[in-house]
Design a protein around this motif. Sequence first.
Motif, mmCIF file in Angstrom:
data_model
loop_
_atom_site.group_PDB
_atom_site.id
_atom_site.type_symbol
_atom_site.label_atom_id
_atom_site.label_comp_id
_atom_site.label_asym_id
_atom_site.label_seq_id
_atom_site.Cartn_x
_atom_site.Cartn_y
_atom_site.Cartn_z
ATOM 1 N N ASN A 104 0.862 -1.182 0.000
ATOM 2 C CA ASN A 104 0.000 0.000 0.000
ATOM 3 C C ASN A 104 0.900 1.234 0.000
ATOM 4 N N TYR A 152 4.704 -0.110 -10.408
ATOM 5 C CA TYR A 152 3.936 0.724 -9.485
ATOM 6 C C TYR A 152 3.334 1.908 -10.241
ATOM 7 N N PRO A 154 0.308 4.165 -9.136
ATOM 8 C CA PRO A 154 -0.782 4.472 -8.207
ATOM 9 C C PRO A 154 -1.865 5.331 -8.842
ATOM 10 N N ASN A 155 -3.117 4.899 -8.608
ATOM 11 C CA ASN A 155 -4.298 5.665 -9.009
ATOM 12 C C ASN A 155 -4.377 5.912 -10.514
ATOM 13 N N CYS A 168 -4.644 -4.230 -7.189
ATOM 14 C CA CYS A 168 -5.637 -3.224 -6.805
ATOM 15 C C CYS A 168 -5.903 -3.263 -5.303
ATOM 16 N N PRO A 174 -6.289 -5.925 -0.659
ATOM 17 C CA PRO A 174 -5.565 -6.117 -1.919
ATOM 18 C C PRO A 174 -6.173 -7.238 -2.755
ATOM 19 N N SER A 211 -8.592 1.674 -5.941
ATOM 20 C CA SER A 211 -7.438 2.252 -6.630
ATOM 21 C C SER A 211 -6.602 1.145 -7.245
ATOM 22 N N GLN A 213 -2.972 -0.001 -7.901
ATOM 23 C CA GLN A 213 -1.662 0.277 -7.321
ATOM 24 C C GLN A 213 -0.513 -0.111 -8.245
#
Length: 224
Positions: A104, A152, A154-155, A168, A174, A211, A213
């Motif tokens: 995360n 990686y 993110p978003n 995700c 996760p 989100s 990830q």
Amino acid sequence: MLRMVRSRPRDAHGDYPDSLGGRIRFYRRRAGLTQTALARAANINQGYLSSIEKGERVPRVSTLHALAVALDVPESVLVGASDAHDAPQPLDTRELPLFGAIPNGPPAESQEQLEMFPVLRHLWRPDRYCLRCEFDSMEPTLKPGDLILVEYRPNVNPEWVQGRICACLVDGRPTLKRVSVELRDGRPLVILRGDNPAVPPQLVDERSEFSVQGVAVCLVSRAL
């Protein structure tokens, strides 16, 4: 004294393929895989694989590596630089963090790292990490114990990763699934699907905290 001579493998016509696409097809058939099965294992489109085998397209370096891993054949054999499947191959590697669960946040800042895992240098990037698959939701493409390379991101907008296997977070939990976006009642709805037909799709509505990830790049290790 008898001298052992290693002979090249032969295809159905008694000849060893002299093209990259032909060798990929040769080793795919020798492994008993369909184009669809190999494409899933390498996380590429089946049509793309078909065009590679026909010699219509040249695979990217990362795609070639994914195909070699899925076929359990050295890349040098596929490109024709070596005839011997069992010949030792020098590897130029760099290490990436290995996780047992989707981190995360930025991988470099996570405290959940298990260890470091070597990947080929051309696959290494500072925003990538390795992830060990623990569940069967992505079988037969990914099996429990497989290690995959994840970038990686993110978003990232889910519409930009349609059909890709993504790491995700859904309400803090996760999951590793294929991401798709469909319009329902005029609104976009994110749907997470596993490749295992026994696993039902997961609908992510606007009430969920969702989100992406990371995006799966390729398979890097599979236990025999």
